[in-house]
Design a protein around this motif. Structure first.
Motif, PDB file in Angstrom:
ATOM      1  N   SER A  77       0.833  -1.202   0.000  1.00 53.63           N
ATOM      2  CA  SER A  77       0.000   0.000   0.000  1.00 53.63           C
ATOM      3  C   SER A  77       0.864   1.247   0.000  1.00 53.63           C
ATOM      4  O   SER A  77       2.004   1.237   0.484  1.00 53.63           O
ATOM      5  N   ASP A  92      -2.936   1.566 -11.111  1.00 55.13           N
ATOM      6  CA  ASP A  92      -4.290   1.961 -10.739  1.00 55.13           C
ATOM      7  C   ASP A  92      -4.444   3.445 -11.017  1.00 55.13           C
ATOM      8  O   ASP A  92      -3.629   4.253 -10.557  1.00 55.13           O
ATOM      9  N   ILE A 137      -6.365   6.759 -10.303  1.00 54.90           N
ATOM     10  CA  ILE A 137      -7.231   7.296  -9.260  1.00 54.90           C
ATOM     11  C   ILE A 137      -7.501   8.774  -9.522  1.00 54.90           C
ATOM     12  O   ILE A 137      -6.755   9.436 -10.253  1.00 54.90           O
ATOM     13  N   VAL A 184      -3.634   3.483  -1.840  1.00 49.90           N
ATOM     14  CA  VAL A 184      -3.744   2.594  -2.995  1.00 49.90           C
ATOM     15  C   VAL A 184      -3.074   1.272  -2.640  1.00 49.90           C
ATOM     16  O   VAL A 184      -1.946   1.257  -2.126  1.00 49.90           O
TER      17      VAL A 184
END
Length: 756
Positions: free
Chosen positions: A662, A699, A701, A711
């Motif tokens: 993360s 990803d 975002i 994330v």
């Protein structure tokens, strides 16, 4: 209209007795309650050898499939002859008609085909998709490499969903797209047809494109979508020297670890109905005559059930071009044995099969194998049960408002901000009241597109000035630019507050180099013509210079990068591209695209991609700054993003466990913006030399000013597997570096161990 040809009863009886099947049920294949496999096996024995071979051939509509002034069929004698036995398919019927007229025409064409072969077998109508459906009157989207810059697979899925729907509404059934090739050599003219240099990014884009165009497979039988043909299997984008049809040399390890995965995912995950073989050879073995590739890998290893189609005329070329077959007949047998099911266009390949079977009856088993795959596709698509398009649905389904808005949305997510010196962008329309729009890539509607964004608040001074080439499609020539033209453009820029320069390359400076008398590849990758001169002279005025870079291949934009105050890399956008560009320039949306390729400083750095082996980076070149001009995954924003608190759930992973990673991302800017968070992994020590780093997850975002988001990614054992010293997929114990950040060059990092 011809009457349907019906054999007398006696003739039918003699026909079936000749096959020893006088008791066969001749209508069973029409029973929609049976499985696809049962219907295929019911139909195949009914076909004569000539009819079987007809189901292994596709011809192009340009040999005589036309509509007259009233939209009625106008078929040449050559076409009429081909259709007597049925046909596997026809490429691009009705491509120059609008969607409604194309649907009406293709219904008539399909009806004729069904009524003029004994068993009423429909044909596959085939298209391609590089900017949406390659046909008149469809939504024009950005090219695949452009959409890859969005780093948004779900967006790509939605775009290709529209492609599948619009194509089916025209009466099409298959698409010789998308490309699963990796493109790592910008000399190659077909670069923009694929999704970039990276294995993982390409895999995500290709699978989402196929799922989209096929309606997640469910849309095939429902008649709402078309089948995909992933291409070119395999290694086509790696042609030596970047020239089309050249040899391809790729190590077996690189094939397995980097080139094959997008194709494997296309087959296993996305369920692509078709695969197209590569024009080229592969380490000396011509792809169209390579059973280890087309049968061993594709079918035996990956369990592919669809059909393999040749690229244009490539079975015949095994003889007269590749020169690996002594005769056309030998080339034909090579292609058939290798696993090519459909011969695209040729008259010197599968057309020879009926005579060849007389001498070698064993070939008919291979013919049956291929015909099964073609018939299976037609049953999956529901063509035997619903062969025609409902015309009333076409107008509301093609170029729907939602599709046009999607094209704009895709543009906005794909534009890349490469440079923004002193926050030149976004422009303030209150301060920049007079803007010059200049350069060879200015279109007739560019000014209107800009005005649609800002209205009459700004005065635009617009001049294209010069063309890059003579526009001759086969072998275009560069044009010289009169210095007086540059003078005029500079004079306009002098009157303006800001100059926006549209430069790069057009559709003639990067394109497919067809087999005969067509050139599309380049020996250099610098911008052509007087473009650098234009940039330098306008920059010398001392006013802000914004470059809008339009192109279909990576360009070494050293002068542009040095001179421009801001650079927007737009690649090849949709029909609304200049409007989307204007929205970015005036700050309606913050740019969020990222580079799907590495931008080199010089062609001399090639081959050059971010995931090369670490040892490739040991030495640079005399008199050239080290590193890329812009790295893979790079792209700026009008916001700024802070990465912090990189955490890993465990510093050890095993072959049966996973690690959670993360990172906290905060928008520290003043505008709402999107960011692509990228995760790379580097194997520190391997039994073979390993890549410097590899993209394993990303990803996209969206964050408001001041907003933070955690994330999360997973690291799985599959991400760490590679082909080891024994040429087997392996997991090797040892240390790995994990990197999470905004590009392949800017990231936070940590480490973990793999323990077995």
């Amino acid at each position: 209209m011809k009457k349907r040809f019906v054999l007398p009863l006696i003739a039918i009886s003699v026909f079936f007795q000749s096959y020893g099947q006088s008791t066969i049920d001749t209508s069973k294949y029409k029973d929609a309650s049976l499985s696809v496999e049962e219907r295929v096996e019911a139909l195949l024995p009914l076909l004569s050898l000539d009819e079987k071979v007809a189901q292994m051939r596709i011809f192009h509509a340009n040999i005589g499939v036309k509509a007259d002034d009233k939209g009625n069929l106008n078929l040449s004698k050559k076409v009429l002859k081909k259709l007597e036995l049925g046909i596997a398919g026809i490429k691009n019927p009705g491509e120059h008609l609008d969607a409604v007229d194309a649907a009406k025409f293709n219904n008539k064409l399909q009806k004729y085909i069904i009524e003029h072969n004994r068993w009423g077998i429909p044909a596959l109508f085939v298209t391609e998709s590089y900017n949406g459906v390659d046909a008149e009157g469809c939504t024009i989207f950005g090219r695949p490499l452009t959409s890859a810059a969005s780093f948004n697979p779900s967006l790509v899925n939605r775009v290709w969903d529209v492609v599948g729907k619009e194509a089916r509404l025209r009466g099409m059934h298959m698409c010789h797209s998308p490309e699963a090739d990796l493109v790592r050599d910008p000399r190659f003219g077909r670069m923009s047809e694929a999704f970039g240099e990276d294995t993982y990014l390409t895999t995500q884009m290709v699978t989402n494109a196929i799922k989209g165009v096929q309606g997640n497979y469910e849309g095939l039988g429902k008649g709402t979508h078309i089948g995909a043909v992933a291409k070119h299997f395999a290694g086509y984008g790696q042609v030596l020297g970047g020239t089309n049809f050249a040899a391809i040399e790729i190590s077996e390890r690189t094939l397995i670890d980097e080139i094959y995965p997008p194709f494997e995912a296309a087959v296993k995950d996305a369920k692509s109905l078709g695969i197209m073989a590569s024009h080229g050879d592969l380490n000396g073995v011509a792809s169209h005559g390579n059973p280890a590739l087309l049968t061993g890998v594709l079918r035996d290893q990956w369990n592919f059930k669809g059909y393999v189609v040749s690229d244009a005329n490539d079975i015949g070329r095994l003889h007269y071009f590749m020169k690996v077959a002594e005769t056309p007949e030998a080339a034909t047998q090579m292609g058939l044995e290798a696993g090519v099911d459909i011969d695209l266009y040729a008259e010197d390949a599968y057309a020879l099969l009926p005579e060849m079977v007389k001498k070698n009856p064993a070939l008919e088993k291979l013919i049956d194998r291929s015909v099964r795959r073609v018939l299976r596709t037609k049953f999956i698509l529901g063509l035997f049960d619903q062969p025609y398009i409902k015309i009333k649905e076409v107008k509301k389904g093609v170029r729907a408002k939602s599709s046009l808005e999607l094209a704009k949305e895709a543009d906005l997510e794909s534009i890349i901000l490469l440079k923004n010196k002193m926050n030149t962008l976004p422009l303030d329309s209150k301060k920049a009241t007079k803007i010059a729009l200049l350069g060879p890539l200015v279109k007739e509607n560019t000014q209107a597109m800009f005005e649609s964004v800002v209205g009459n608040k700004i005065k635009f001074l617009t001049k294209k000035g010069f063309n890059l080439t003579d526009g001759k499609g086969g072998n275009p020539k560069l044009l010289n630019t009169d210095s007086a033209v540059i003078d005029d453009m500079v004079a306009l820029a002098k009157q303006a507050d800001v100059a926006v320069l549209f430069v790069g390359g057009d559709e003639f400076t990067s394109k497919e180099a067809f087999f005969t008398n067509a050139i599309g590849d380049r020996a250099t990758i610098d911008p052509v013509g007087a473009q650098d001169e234009l940039v330098k002279r306008v920059k010398a005025l001392g006013k802000p210079v914004i470059v809008v870079l339009k192109h279909r291949r990576t360009l070494s934009i050293n002068t542009i990068s040095e001179q421009a105050d801001a650079i927007l890399d737009t690649w090849d956008l949709s029909e609304f591209g200049d409007q989307s560009t204007a929205k970015i320039i005036f700050g309606e949306v913050s740019p969020s695209g990222k580079l799907p390729v590495t931008v080199p400083r010089s062609i001399g750095q090639l081959p050059y991609h971010y995931s090369m082996k670490e040892i490739n980076y040991k030495k640079g070149y005399l008199f050239l700054k080290e590193g890329p001009l812009y790295p893979f995954g790079y792209g700026l924003s009008y916001a700024s993003f802070d990465y912090s608190d990189l955490k890993i759930s465990n510093n050890e992973i095993t072959p049966t466990s996973e690690i959670e990673v993360s990172v906290t991302v905060k928008n520290t800017g003043k505008v709402k913006a999107k960011e692509v968070v990228q995760m790379y992994i580097k194997d520190q020590i391997g039994s073979v030399t390993r890549p410097d780093k590899e993209l394993k997850a990303f990803d996209k975002i969206e964050l408001n000013p001041g907003e933070s988001k955690e994330v999360t990614f997973k690291v799985t054992p599959e991400m760490l597997a590679f082909t080891g010293i024994k040429m087997e997929k392996t997991l090797e114990s040892g240390d790995y570096t994990l990197m999470v950040g905004t590009s392949s060059k800017e990231y936070l990092e940590t480490t973990f161990k793999l323990k077995k």
